[in-house]
Design a protein around this motif. Structure first.
Motif, PDB file in Angstrom:
ATOM      1  N   ASP A  97       0.821  -1.209   0.000  1.00 31.74           N
ATOM      2  CA  ASP A  97       0.000   0.000   0.000  1.00 31.74           C
ATOM      3  C   ASP A  97       0.855   1.260   0.000  1.00 31.74           C
ATOM      4  O   ASP A  97       1.935   1.300   0.556  1.00 31.74           O
ATOM      5  CB  ASP A  97      -0.902   0.061   1.242  1.00 31.74           C
ATOM      6  N   ILE A  98       0.309   2.279  -0.636  1.00 30.52           N
ATOM      7  CA  ILE A  98       0.844   3.634  -0.531  1.00 30.52           C
ATOM      8  C   ILE A  98       0.145   4.249   0.680  1.00 30.52           C
ATOM      9  O   ILE A  98      -1.042   4.040   0.889  1.00 30.52           O
ATOM     10  CB  ILE A  98       0.499   4.462  -1.796  1.00 30.52           C
ATOM     11  N   LYS A  99       0.882   4.997   1.476  1.00 30.82           N
ATOM     12  CA  LYS A  99       0.292   5.720   2.600  1.00 30.82           C
ATOM     13  C   LYS A  99       0.214   7.181   2.202  1.00 30.82           C
ATOM     14  O   LYS A  99       1.220   7.771   1.830  1.00 30.82           O
ATOM     15  CB  LYS A  99       1.134   5.593   3.876  1.00 30.82           C
ATOM     16  N   ARG A 150      -8.256   1.923   1.245  1.00 36.56           N
ATOM     17  CA  ARG A 150      -8.579   0.637   1.871  1.00 36.56           C
ATOM     18  C   ARG A 150      -8.837   0.807   3.365  1.00 36.56           C
ATOM     19  O   ARG A 150      -9.776   0.236   3.900  1.00 36.56           O
ATOM     20  CB  ARG A 150      -7.429  -0.345   1.703  1.00 36.56           C
ATOM     21  N   LYS A 151      -7.953   1.551   4.012  1.00 36.99           N
ATOM     22  CA  LYS A 151      -8.046   1.746   5.460  1.00 36.99           C
ATOM     23  C   LYS A 151      -7.617   3.164   5.786  1.00 36.99           C
ATOM     24  O   LYS A 151      -6.939   3.818   4.999  1.00 36.99           O
ATOM     25  CB  LYS A 151      -7.162   0.743   6.192  1.00 36.99           C
ATOM     26  N   MET A 152      -8.007   3.625   6.986  1.00 39.45           N
ATOM     27  CA  MET A 152      -7.693   4.991   7.399  1.00 39.45           C
ATOM     28  C   MET A 152      -7.323   5.004   8.877  1.00 39.45           C
ATOM     29  O   MET A 152      -7.992   4.382   9.696  1.00 39.45           O
ATOM     30  CB  MET A 152      -8.913   5.894   7.174  1.00 39.45           C
ATOM     31  N   ASN A 153      -6.258   5.732   9.190  1.00 41.80           N
ATOM     32  CA  ASN A 153      -5.888   6.012  10.575  1.00 41.80           C
ATOM     33  C   ASN A 153      -6.045   7.512  10.795  1.00 41.80           C
ATOM     34  O   ASN A 153      -5.671   8.309   9.935  1.00 41.80           O
ATOM     35  CB  ASN A 153      -4.442   5.616  10.867  1.00 41.80           C
ATOM     36  N   ILE A 154      -6.586   7.883  11.938  1.00 42.00           N
ATOM     37  CA  ILE A 154      -6.779   9.293  12.276  1.00 42.00           C
ATOM     38  C   ILE A 154      -6.070   9.565  13.594  1.00 42.00           C
ATOM     39  O   ILE A 154      -6.277   8.859  14.580  1.00 42.00           O
ATOM     40  CB  ILE A 154      -8.269   9.644  12.413  1.00 42.00           C
ATOM     41  N   TYR A 155      -5.240  10.594  13.587  1.00 41.53           N
ATOM     42  CA  TYR A 155      -4.490  10.998  14.768  1.00 41.53           C
ATOM     43  C   TYR A 155      -4.867  12.429  15.133  1.00 41.53           C
ATOM     44  O   TYR A 155      -4.921  13.296  14.258  1.00 41.53           O
ATOM     45  CB  TYR A 155      -2.983  10.951  14.498  1.00 41.53           C
ATOM     46  N   ILE A 164      -4.125  12.545   9.127  1.00 40.89           N
ATOM     47  CA  ILE A 164      -4.946  11.434   8.644  1.00 40.89           C
ATOM     48  C   ILE A 164      -4.112  10.626   7.661  1.00 40.89           C
ATOM     49  O   ILE A 164      -3.485  11.175   6.754  1.00 40.89           O
ATOM     50  CB  ILE A 164      -6.241  11.940   7.989  1.00 40.89           C
ATOM     51  N   GLU A 165      -4.101   9.326   7.866  1.00 41.56           N
ATOM     52  CA  GLU A 165      -3.306   8.412   7.060  1.00 41.56           C
ATOM     53  C   GLU A 165      -4.244   7.483   6.286  1.00 41.56           C
ATOM     54  O   GLU A 165      -5.037   6.760   6.879  1.00 41.56           O
ATOM     55  CB  GLU A 165      -2.395   7.608   7.993  1.00 41.56           C
ATOM     56  N   PHE A 166      -4.142   7.543   4.975  1.00 40.50           N
ATOM     57  CA  PHE A 166      -4.943   6.696   4.094  1.00 40.50           C
ATOM     58  C   PHE A 166      -4.047   5.587   3.549  1.00 40.50           C
ATOM     59  O   PHE A 166      -2.943   5.851   3.096  1.00 40.50           O
ATOM     60  CB  PHE A 166      -5.486   7.490   2.908  1.00 40.50           C
ATOM     61  N   PHE A 167      -4.519   4.357   3.564  1.00 45.28           N
ATOM     62  CA  PHE A 167      -3.827   3.224   2.974  1.00 45.28           C
ATOM     63  C   PHE A 167      -4.542   2.912   1.658  1.00 45.28           C
ATOM     64  O   PHE A 167      -5.754   2.697   1.651  1.00 45.28           O
ATOM     65  CB  PHE A 167      -3.913   1.994   3.887  1.00 45.28           C
ATOM     66  N   THR A 168      -3.804   2.884   0.570  1.00 49.48           N
ATOM     67  CA  THR A 168      -4.440   2.671  -0.724  1.00 49.48           C
ATOM     68  C   THR A 168      -3.487   2.002  -1.704  1.00 49.48           C
ATOM     69  O   THR A 168      -2.277   1.939  -1.469  1.00 49.48           O
ATOM     70  CB  THR A 168      -4.940   4.009  -1.319  1.00 49.48           C
TER      71      THR A 168
END
Length: 184
Positions: A106-108, A130-135, A148-152
């Protein structure tokens, strides 16, 4: 997700290639682990035109959050030169769906949100990840209100960056690949 977990984001501006940079970075990562960081992950930049070429995510419990990557100011340099270190600050995870792990293709994509009024819910409408992390900033002195980190997949990356820019023009974005350097 552990609510008491804090993630320190340390950004690096340099023209060094990965192999040269990681030799210097590893010495500092080892020092962090001796200061109670649970793990340290280095992300390698996917696009050279981003402001920060590398980002280190240093994780620890909130009770142990007293470490910094380098002592001193929010911005510093490696003693060997050629690397500007920018402390983005400590962030509390609000949502953790994506995992950092070696071998992930994945690209972040990071969205560095400075305007606290543009909360993270706006970015949940972005399509193609695909997925998301929020800080969320743990301290008032953090450089950003949210990260915000997006996995794609790589094929969707440019479209996600475009959507982020439409939601909040001027938001800093950066695309990274995870390096094979993780300390635990």
């Amino acid at each position: 997700m552990k609510k008491e977990m804090i993630v320190q984001f340390v950004c690096f501006e340099t023209v060094m290639g990965f192999d040269e940079f990681v030799v210097q970075w590893e010495r500092y990562a080892k020092k962090l682990l001796s200061r109670k960081a649970d793990d340290v992950t280095l992300l390698q930049e996917a696009e050279v035109k981003n402001k920060y070429k590398y980002i280190s995510l240093n994780t620890c419990g909130s009770d142990d959050f007293n470490f910094v990557f380098m002592k001193g100011r929010l911005s510093d340099h490696f003693p060997e030169g050629g690397v500007k270190v920018v402390q983005a600050g400590g962030y509390m995870p609000l949502q953790m769906n994506g995992q950092h792990n070696k071998g992930n293709d994945d690209i972040k994509i990071f969205a560095f949100i400075t305007d606290a009024r543009k909360g993270p819910d706006l970015y949940k409408e972005v399509e193609g990840y695909r997925k998301m992390n929020i800080y969320e900033a743990y301290y008032e002195s953090c450089r950003y209100a949210y990260i915000i980190e997006f996995f794609t997949q790589e094929i969707n990356a440019a479209g996600i960056v475009s959507q982020i820019k439409n939601i909040s023009p001027g938001t800093e974005t950066a695309m990274y690949r995870e390096s094979m350097v993780v300390y635990e």
